[in-house]
Write a protein that holds these residues in place. Structure first.
Motif, PDB file in Angstrom:
ATOM      1  N   LYS A 142       0.852  -1.197   0.000  1.00  0.00           N
ATOM      2  CA  LYS A 142       0.000   0.000   0.000  1.00  0.00           C
ATOM      3  C   LYS A 142       0.891   1.252   0.000  1.00  0.00           C
ATOM      4  CE  LYS A 142      -4.151  -1.893   0.814  1.00  0.00           C
ATOM      5  NZ  LYS A 142      -3.942  -2.857  -0.294  1.00  0.00           N
ATOM      6  N   PRO A 143       0.390   2.390  -0.518  1.00  0.00           N
ATOM      7  CA  PRO A 143       1.192   3.623  -0.551  1.00  0.00           C
ATOM      8  C   PRO A 143       1.750   4.015   0.818  1.00  0.00           C
ATOM      9  CG  PRO A 143      -0.743   3.890  -1.925  1.00  0.00           C
ATOM     10  CD  PRO A 143      -0.882   2.545  -1.252  1.00  0.00           C
ATOM     11  N   ARG A 144       1.007   3.712   1.911  1.00  0.00           N
ATOM     12  CA  ARG A 144       1.514   4.125   3.222  1.00  0.00           C
ATOM     13  C   ARG A 144       2.769   3.355   3.646  1.00  0.00           C
ATOM     14  NH1 ARG A 144      -1.037  -0.159   5.888  1.00  0.00           N
ATOM     15  NH2 ARG A 144      -3.150  -0.373   5.064  1.00  0.00           N
ATOM     16  N   GLU A 145       3.075   2.269   2.948  1.00  0.00           N
ATOM     17  CA  GLU A 145       4.291   1.495   3.276  1.00  0.00           C
ATOM     18  C   GLU A 145       5.550   2.070   2.610  1.00  0.00           C
ATOM     19  OE1 GLU A 145       3.575  -2.973   3.324  1.00  0.00           O
ATOM     20  OE2 GLU A 145       1.679  -2.251   2.473  1.00  0.00           O
ATOM     21  N   GLY A 199       8.542   4.765   1.795  1.00  0.00           N
ATOM     22  CA  GLY A 199       9.261   5.743   2.627  1.00  0.00           C
ATOM     23  C   GLY A 199       9.933   6.846   1.827  1.00  0.00           C
ATOM     24  N   SER A 208       4.935  12.988  -3.413  1.00  0.00           N
ATOM     25  CA  SER A 208       5.708  13.364  -2.227  1.00  0.00           C
ATOM     26  C   SER A 208       4.882  14.292  -1.338  1.00  0.00           C
ATOM     27  CB  SER A 208       7.010  14.029  -2.697  1.00  0.00           C
ATOM     28  OG  SER A 208       7.518  14.886  -1.727  1.00  0.00           O
ATOM     29  N   SER A 217       1.472  14.799  -1.356  1.00  0.00           N
ATOM     30  CA  SER A 217       0.210  14.255  -0.835  1.00  0.00           C
ATOM     31  C   SER A 217       0.431  13.151   0.199  1.00  0.00           C
ATOM     32  CB  SER A 217      -0.682  13.755  -1.977  1.00  0.00           C
ATOM     33  OG  SER A 217       0.005  12.761  -2.678  1.00  0.00           O
ATOM     34  N   LEU A 218       1.514  12.392   0.056  1.00  0.00           N
ATOM     35  CA  LEU A 218       1.777  11.310   1.017  1.00  0.00           C
ATOM     36  C   LEU A 218       2.752  11.737   2.117  1.00  0.00           C
ATOM     37  CD1 LEU A 218       2.212   8.387  -1.575  1.00  0.00           C
ATOM     38  CD2 LEU A 218       0.262   8.713  -0.051  1.00  0.00           C
ATOM     39  N   ASN A 219       3.210  12.998   2.014  1.00  0.00           N
ATOM     40  CA  ASN A 219       4.170  13.542   2.980  1.00  0.00           C
ATOM     41  C   ASN A 219       5.439  12.686   3.065  1.00  0.00           C
ATOM     42  OD1 ASN A 219       5.064  15.403   4.797  1.00  0.00           O
ATOM     43  ND2 ASN A 219       4.099  14.430   6.572  1.00  0.00           N
ATOM     44  N   LEU A 220       6.018  12.426   1.891  1.00  0.00           N
ATOM     45  CA  LEU A 220       7.209  11.577   1.814  1.00  0.00           C
ATOM     46  C   LEU A 220       8.383  12.372   1.255  1.00  0.00           C
ATOM     47  CD1 LEU A 220       5.704   8.309   0.269  1.00  0.00           C
ATOM     48  CD2 LEU A 220       6.574   8.618   2.600  1.00  0.00           C
TER      49      LEU A 220
END
Ligand code: KG4
Ligand code: ZN
Length: 333
Positions: free
Chosen positions: A69-72, A74, A99, A101-104
């Protein structure tokens, strides 16, 4: 850490997920090459429009294939250059949006350097420092690599890139696009010693290359085609392909060996689309063995443009403290 890589420097749209810079979880590649075939080369405007249409689907496919999933994720790694302007912008813009939108964290990666990194996705035991040779459609470059962030250029082409010469010779011979695999196929039927096309590879700098002369030599030969009696046109074309391929690959081997000698290194790492060529691979393997040098090639699918090498290389740079901002720009050189 899982790094998501995006590669859109030329006619491919590729997205990959790579764990800890080494383990490829997925590596999706969508190419618009079929649309360019009829024009005999990449049309930048068509490439970037198709990348714009493809990129969200390719991202989805990469996640599905990896089963994550996108939350995995980094880190977002993206090719920031060199490449075609419109194509690079598609990848860079998408990477920035992910970067944000997912705060990465985001990192821009050099495409040519990522080509030699492809080896680290498949091989263990590559020792720093090493000499790297990248032979692609846009570049022919020898590097001295002290570390992933300490890459110095030893020599490059003064005119056409090696892959570009394959593509142009294929066009002269009316074979189609991309030229490299088509020339390789016909060369199997030809005699590499039947014609002599000179490819000295640049006289001023011993580690520089030059491929425009040999392309012109093939053009003149085909224009004045003086086929010996008893030889068919097909036989002649196969001989041209075999002789061209032989000269070009000889120069690549010779200069790479010289670079290893000058820099006193025992590990040579190859990358780029032309490294998919089987004659090139055999010549390098044999010559390196004779000279006590360990030679590494990526598998065929990792020689040509792909995002796994971008994801992996981005991770290595990030680990060293590098990071890009949302103002990341493209670098055309
Ligand atoms: O690395 P790449 O996929 O894209 C660039 O970064 O340019 O390289 C594409 C180039 C093309 O010029 C293509 O003709 C060449 O790699 N190529 C080959 C072979 N497969 C691809 N050249 C010689 N022999 C091959 N088997
Ligand atoms: Zn490339």
């Amino acid at each position: 850490m899982i790094s998501l890589g995006i590669e859109t420097s030329c006619d491919e749209t590729s997205v990959a997920l790579v764990k800890d810079g080494r383990e490829v979880l997925s590596n999706e590649v969508s190419s618009s090459a079929d649309f360019h075939k009829r024009h005999g080369g990449v049309i930048p405007e068509i490439a970037s429009r198709m990348q714009l249409e493809a990129i969200s689907l390719v991202v989805k496919a990469a996640f599905k294939d990896a089963g994550i999933k996108p939350r995995e994720v980094g880190l977002i790694s993206v090719t920031s250059g060199p490449g075609l302007l419109g194509s690079l912008l598609v990848g860079i813009s998408f990477a920035k949006a992910m970067s944000y939108s997912l705060n990465l964290p985001l990192i821009g990666v050099n495409h040519v350097h990522s080509h030699f990194y492809a080896n680290f996705l498949e091989h263990n035991g590559i020792e720093l420092p090493f000499v790297a040779l990248v032979v692609s459609g846009g570049h022919t470059s020898l590097f001295y690599v002290k570390d992933f962030d300490k890459v110095s250029l030893l020599g490059a082409t003064l005119d056409d890139a090696c892959g570009e010469a394959f593509d142009k010779v294929a066009k002269i011979l009316n074979l189609g696009y991309p030229g490299g695999p088509l020339i390789e196929k016909l060369a199997f039927k030809g005699n590499p010693g039947s014609l002599r096309f000179n490819c000295s590879g640049g006289s001023k700098h011993p580690l520089a290359f030059s491929f425009s002369g040999i392309k012109t030599a093939v053009l003149y030969y085909t224009q004045n085609l003086n086929r010996p009696a008893g030889k068919t046109r097909a036989e002649d074309i196969s001989d041209v392909c075999a002789s061209f391929q032989d000269s070009v690959t000889d120069v690549l081997v010779k200069k790479a060996m010289l670079a290893c000698k000058v820099k006193k290194v025992k590990h040579l790492v190859l990358g780029g689309g032309v490294v998919a060529n089987s004659v090139l691979r055999k010549k390098f393997a044999d010559t390196c063995r004779e000279n006590g040098i360990k030679c590494f090639f990526p598998s065929l699918r990792l020689c040509t443009d792909n995002a796994a090498m971008v994801a992996g290389f981005g991770y290595q740079l990030f680990k060293k403290g590098y990071k890009s901002g949302l103002d990341l720009g493209h670098d055309l050189n």
